[in-house]
Design an enzyme around this catalytic site. Structure first.
Site, PDB file in Angstrom:
ATOM      1  N   LYS A  39     -11.363 -41.492 153.377  1.00 28.84           N
ATOM      2  CA  LYS A  39     -13.117 -41.448 153.645  1.00 28.84           C
ATOM      3  C   LYS A  39     -13.339 -41.574 152.129  1.00 28.84           C
ATOM      4  CE  LYS A  39     -13.382 -41.155 158.518  1.00 28.84           C
ATOM      5  NZ  LYS A  39     -12.448 -39.411 158.643  1.00 28.84           N
TER       6      LYS A  39
ATOM      7  N   HIS B 241     -14.319 -35.211 156.271  1.00 31.27           N
ATOM      8  CA  HIS B 241     -15.613 -35.565 155.068  1.00 31.27           C
ATOM      9  C   HIS B 241     -16.619 -34.965 154.024  1.00 31.27           C
ATOM     10  CE1 HIS B 241     -16.888 -38.750 158.221  1.00 31.27           C
ATOM     11  NE2 HIS B 241     -16.262 -38.054 159.282  1.00 31.27           N
TER      12      HIS B 241
ATOM     13  N   SER C  51     -18.353 -34.758 161.375  1.00 30.95           N
ATOM     14  CA  SER C  51     -18.193 -36.468 161.747  1.00 30.95           C
ATOM     15  C   SER C  51     -19.187 -36.977 161.741  1.00 30.95           C
ATOM     16  CB  SER C  51     -16.639 -36.423 162.138  1.00 30.95           C
ATOM     17  OG  SER C  51     -17.075 -36.745 163.329  1.00 30.95           O
TER      18      SER C  51
HETATM   19  C1  LIG Z   1     -11.079 -39.584 160.524  1.00 33.67           C
HETATM   20  C2  LIG Z   1     -11.067 -38.365 160.482  1.00 33.67           C
HETATM   21  C3  LIG Z   1      -9.827 -37.745 161.353  1.00 33.67           C
HETATM   22  C4  LIG Z   1      -8.784 -38.553 160.713  1.00 33.67           C
HETATM   23  O1  LIG Z   1      -8.418 -39.327 159.703  1.00 33.67           O
HETATM   24  P1  LIG Z   1      -7.344 -40.867 159.271  1.00 33.67           P
HETATM   25  O2  LIG Z   1      -6.897 -40.814 158.389  1.00 33.67           O
HETATM   26  O3  LIG Z   1      -9.298 -41.761 159.558  1.00 33.67           O
HETATM   27  O4  LIG Z   1      -6.525 -40.762 160.840  1.00 33.67           O
HETATM   28  C5  LIG Z   1      -9.437 -36.831 161.263  1.00 33.67           C
HETATM   29  N1  LIG Z   1     -10.683 -35.480 161.772  1.00 33.67           N
HETATM   30  C6  LIG Z   1     -12.007 -36.027 161.298  1.00 33.67           C
HETATM   31  C7  LIG Z   1     -12.875 -35.366 160.711  1.00 33.67           C
HETATM   32  C8  LIG Z   1     -11.990 -37.139 160.712  1.00 33.67           C
HETATM   33  O5  LIG Z   1     -13.242 -37.826 160.991  1.00 33.67           O
END
Ligand SMILES: *Cc1c(COP(=O)(O)O)cnc(C)c1O
Length: 396
Positions: free
Chosen positions: A245, A214, A186
């Site tokens: 996302k 992502h 991320s």
């Molecule tokens: C954003 C993210 C999460 C968490 O997801 P949410 O639905 O926002 O709680 C988990 N893993 C990664 C790699 C992320 O970027």
């Protein structure tokens, strides 16, 4: 007694806040008065948003909004209970079928967040003599899951397959290895070396768990994520993801074998002890997944804009690898310098906050630009110009 303890705690958090401020690591919440597409309003100023994970612009898509509104009419807003009690609306079935078809797995299970999906799944995968191997740059939700598990955890240097292999060679015959990695990291925007990870997991009988938060909707010829991108099939792997996302809504999921989903329904605490997602979110997510599967143009445009931005940043002296992701980290170093660049961009009508420790390692503070398929070439040109102006990299 109680009163003096409370007073000393009060002194404690005030001192912690002073320390954070003196290290330039204090964070506070910013209020968005509105947001839509690539624009947002903060403190009365209209800004171009270059820090959203809504890569495909689906959070404000008319069909996605309409699906949510219709679901509210039909079902109401809250779901009323956890999934195991009375919150398991029929929309869950439809969504889980969609996700497992999209990920090409036997089954899928939807959680309230990606954070909860990681926490619940990874911490539940423990049996006697389990060892978890986790990339050092894995997302905080994986780090927290590793803190919760009773398994022994080995952190390996970022994408260092030689190190991972040497550690896997040391495991005993009765030990079970689990390898956990982000598909797209991320804060770096780089990809895990999936072919090697699949090879190692097969060679050492390890379970591979990949967090494609992502990657889902973004990479691969069909936007299905890491396995699609690398053109690999691994029916044994566990794929985790989020709807928050590229899918533009909210919620997390796990995709894999049906028996694993049944196991998680019984063992994953964030699923058991937290309320089910509401109908509008489930319906909007279904609509959004339909758009992702019908409309590859959004993904192709995102890639084209990415090439334009990367070329522009390289021309300004940044070194950026060629990657198929919409994440562009400009590593600045000291947190105050990253903040200065962020403030300069804000003055120019561009919203990109500085990312500072503990979200990234010490000395690696950065500006993390993320693109949306809805950005215009003009907006990207304006961003590049504003970065060029920043005195550190060019003219005053
Ligand atoms: C954003 C993210 C999460 C968490 O997801 P949410 O639905 O926002 O709680 C988990 N893993 C990664 C790699 C992320 O970027």
């Amino acid at each position: 007694m109680g009163r003096s303890a409370a007073t000393s705690m009060d002194a404690f958090w005030k001192e912690e806040l002073r320390a954070l401020k003196s290290l330039d690591l204090f964070r506070s919440l910013r209020v968005l008065n509105s947001r839509d597409g690539t624009r947002c309003v903060i403190g009365g100023r209209e800004l171009v948003n270059f820090c959203s994970n809504d890569y495909l612009g689906l959070s404000c898509h008319p069909r996605v909004k309409e699906a949510a509104i219709e679901a509210i009419r039909a079902w109401g807003v809250g779901s009323g209970a956890s999934r195991l009690v009375s919150g398991n609306l029929a929309l869950y079935e439809e969504l889980e079928r969609k996700i497992s078809a999209f990920k090409e797995t036997e089954a899928a299970l939807v959680f309230a967040t990606g954070y909860g999906a990681n926490l619940g799944t990874i911490s539940a995968l423990y049996r006697d003599r389990t060892l978890i191997f986790s990339d050092e740059l894995n997302h905080a939700s994986i780090v927290d899951a590793c803190r919760l598990t009773r398994a022994r955890v080995v952190i390996y240097p970022h994408c260092d397959m030689g190190f991972l292999e040497s550690k896997l060679r040391e495991i005993g015959p009765k030990e079970q290895a689990i390898i956990v990695t982000d598909g797209v990291f991320s804060m770096e925007g780089d990809l895990c070396p999936l072919p090697q990870l699949v090879r190692l997991s097969r060679e050492f009988g390890a379970l591979l768990v990949i967090d494609d938060a992502h990657a889902t909707g973004v990479i691969g010829p069909n936007g299905k994520g890491s396995f699609d991108y690398w053109d690999i099939e691994d029916p044994g792997a566990v794929q985790i993801g989020t709807f928050s996302k590229a899918i533009g809504t909210m919620g997390g999921f796990v995709a894999g074998e049906k028996a694993l989903m049944d196991y998680l329904i019984n063992k994953a605490r964030p699923l058991i002890y937290s309320t089910a997602l509401p109908a509008p979110v489930l319906a909007a997510t279904i609509a959004s997944l339909n758009i992702i599967q019908e409309d590859s143009q959004r993904r192709h445009r995102l890639l084209r804009l990415g090439t334009m931005l990367r070329d522009g940043l390289i021309a300004l002296g940044f070194s950026l690898p060629v990657l198929p992701t919409p994440i562009f980290p400009l590593v600045i170093g000291e947190s105050k310098d990253a903040r200065a660049l962020s403030e300069h961009l804000f003055e120019r009508g561009i919203f990109v906050p500085a990312i500072r420790p503990p979200s990234v390692p010490e000395g690696k503070s950065r500006i993390r630009i993320s693109l949306s398929t809805l950005h215009t070439e003009e907006q990207i040109g304006h961003l590049l110009e504003a970065i060029r102006e920043f005195s550190r990299f060019g003219a005053d």
